[in-house]
Design an enzyme around this catalytic site. Structure first.
Site, PDB file in Angstrom:
ATOM      1  N   CYS B  31       0.833  -1.214   0.000  1.00  0.00           N
ATOM      2  CA  CYS B  31       0.000   0.000   0.000  1.00  0.00           C
ATOM      3  C   CYS B  31       0.866   1.263   0.000  1.00  0.00           C
ATOM      4  CB  CYS B  31      -0.921  -0.093   1.204  1.00  0.00           C
ATOM      5  SG  CYS B  31      -1.360   1.423   2.007  1.00  0.00           S
ATOM      6  N   CYS B  34       0.598   3.628   2.931  1.00  0.00           N
ATOM      7  CA  CYS B  34       1.255   3.006   4.097  1.00  0.00           C
ATOM      8  C   CYS B  34       2.764   3.258   4.045  1.00  0.00           C
ATOM      9  CB  CYS B  34       1.036   1.489   4.113  1.00  0.00           C
ATOM     10  SG  CYS B  34      -0.685   1.010   4.193  1.00  0.00           S
TER      11      CYS B  34
END
Lengths: 311, 102
Positions: B31, B34
């Site tokens: 991600c 992230c």
């Protein structure tokens, strides 16, 4: 709070355009302020794989953003967090006003605020935005493992994310106002998936559910037939919206919300420049954003040199 | 003034959150937000004290993720002596994270 430093250039937005402008401006010995309301990277942080940035092969968007940011830091660029609400353009100094209370001053400004995902603006959307309605399949997709989801849109982002979601969800329903307009190979791949349904030429009327999201209602633009699609969540990919509201009073934003510049990235307000996706332009890519940033920084360097010469 | 960002598993997390102030970042390696949040957290760690900052891999700690009711990533939760104080989803700016743990 007023930051006492007078910067040569304040760059608003730290996506590829802003960070490239910062690199070029710092290398031109200018005192540079790079501002962002969230974090470095802009939209590329949400891109899983970038495959068309020269020399990089395939690279994750966030990793490219971090490399760009570290490049700015190696050159001594000052990075600050701030949500810009207005620029006050005085003769030789621009005041950059932030929602958080800071006021920064600079001789010139480069606006590189880019775009954000566009919303449908239909009833029910705001009730579920950020919970059952998302704009990031990579982030929120795992919640829908073995559940039903809707993907709204028919362009490249919609089709790519629908393919990804089909690998997790029990069922993916794609609803698009036109036909699928994405890359033909990707469209073929999506159509071949057994757990994907596609409704083309359907206009979304509303999202359904009171406390809990239950789906949406849409109407065929061809037959006027109305359908209800039941699902546990939805992902919207219907294009991007410019983020130039804070600069409208300067008279540099066109009717579509983008900043009008000349080939030197200069707006009609002396000392204020635009770069990247926020500009009115034909092609919005990382590489064209970087190009704009470089040109804008060079133009700023010449503008400041001229200001200094004229005293 | 600085702390370290440490990666922990579910079992370690259960023990850690019982004492003191702990910021937990549930993330995934796939991600982008992230990854950027991880980068921002390292910067946050340089300017805070008296708090533990830990990361938990969403994909390899599924049972823990479910038990803590985490539905998407990145998700940050701040605990104090085992009590959940704040929970936010998505990438956040550094000053807001510092505010969350101060």
């Amino acid at each position: 709070m007023n930051d006492a430093m007078l910067y040569d250039v304040a760059i608003i937005g730290s996506g590829p355009a802003g960070m490239t402008a910062a690199i070029y401006a710092a290398r031109a010995n200018l005192k540079v302020l790079l501002l962002d309301k969230l974090a470095p990277g802009g939209q590329i942080v949400n891109t899983f794989e970038i495959q068309n940035y020269t020399g990089m092969g395939t690279i994750n968007g966030a990793e490219l953003a971090i490399k760009m940011f570290e490049h700015t830091q190696e050159l001594g660029v000052n990075f600050e967090y701030g949500t810009v609400t207005a620029i006050q353009s005085e003769e030789s100094v621009k005041k950059i006003i932030c929602e958080e209370g800071q006021i920064f001053e600079a001789k010139a400004v480069i606006i590189a605020t880019g775009t954000i995902p566009r919303m449908l603006g239909v009833p029910g959307e705001l009730n579920f935005a950020g919970s059952s309605i998302s704009w990031c399949a990579i982030c929120d997709g795992p919640h829908y493992r073995n559940k039903k989801v809707i993907v709204i849109g028919g362009g490249n982002s919609a089709v790519e994310e629908a393919i990804y979601l089909a690998s997790l969800a029990e069922e993916v329903t794609v609803v698009t106002l036109l036909h699928l307009t994405a890359d033909p190979l990707a469209c073929d791949k999506l159509r071949a998936l057994p757990n994907v349904r596609i409704y083309e030429y359907y206009d979304i009327l509303e999202f359904l559910g009171t406390d809990k999201f239950v789906g949406l209602k849409a109407k065929s633009t061809k037959s006027s037939e109305e359908i209800i699609v039941n699902a546990d969540g939805a992902f919207e990919y219907i294009g991007l919206k410019p983020t130039a509201d804070a600069f409208k009073e300067l008279g540099i934003v066109n009717d579509y919300g983008y900043i009008e510049t000349d080939a030197f990235m200069a707006t009609k307000v002396p000392g204020i420049y635009g770069a990247g996706d926020i500009n009115s332009k034909h092609l919005r890519q990382i590489i064209t954003a970087c190009s704009d940033g470089a040109i804008a920084a060079q133009s700023v360097a010449k503008y400041i040199e001229k200001q200094n010469w004229e005293g | 003034m600085a702390v370290e960002v440490k990666e922990v598993n579910g079992e370690e997390l259960d023990q850690l959150v019982t004492r003191g102030k702990v910021l937990v970042d549930f993330y995934s390696k796939t991600c982008g937000p992230c990854k950027m949040l991880g980068f921002v957290l390292k910067d946050v760690a340089k300017s805070v004290d008296g708090v533990k900052i830990v990361t938990v891999d969403f994909d390899t700690n599924k049972e823990t993720v479910e038990r803590y009711g985490v539905e998407s990533y990145p998700t940050m939760i701040v605990f104090n002596d085992g009590q959940e104080l704040t929970r936010v989803k998505g990438l956040q700016q550094k000053p807001k994270i510092i505010q969350m743990i101060s």
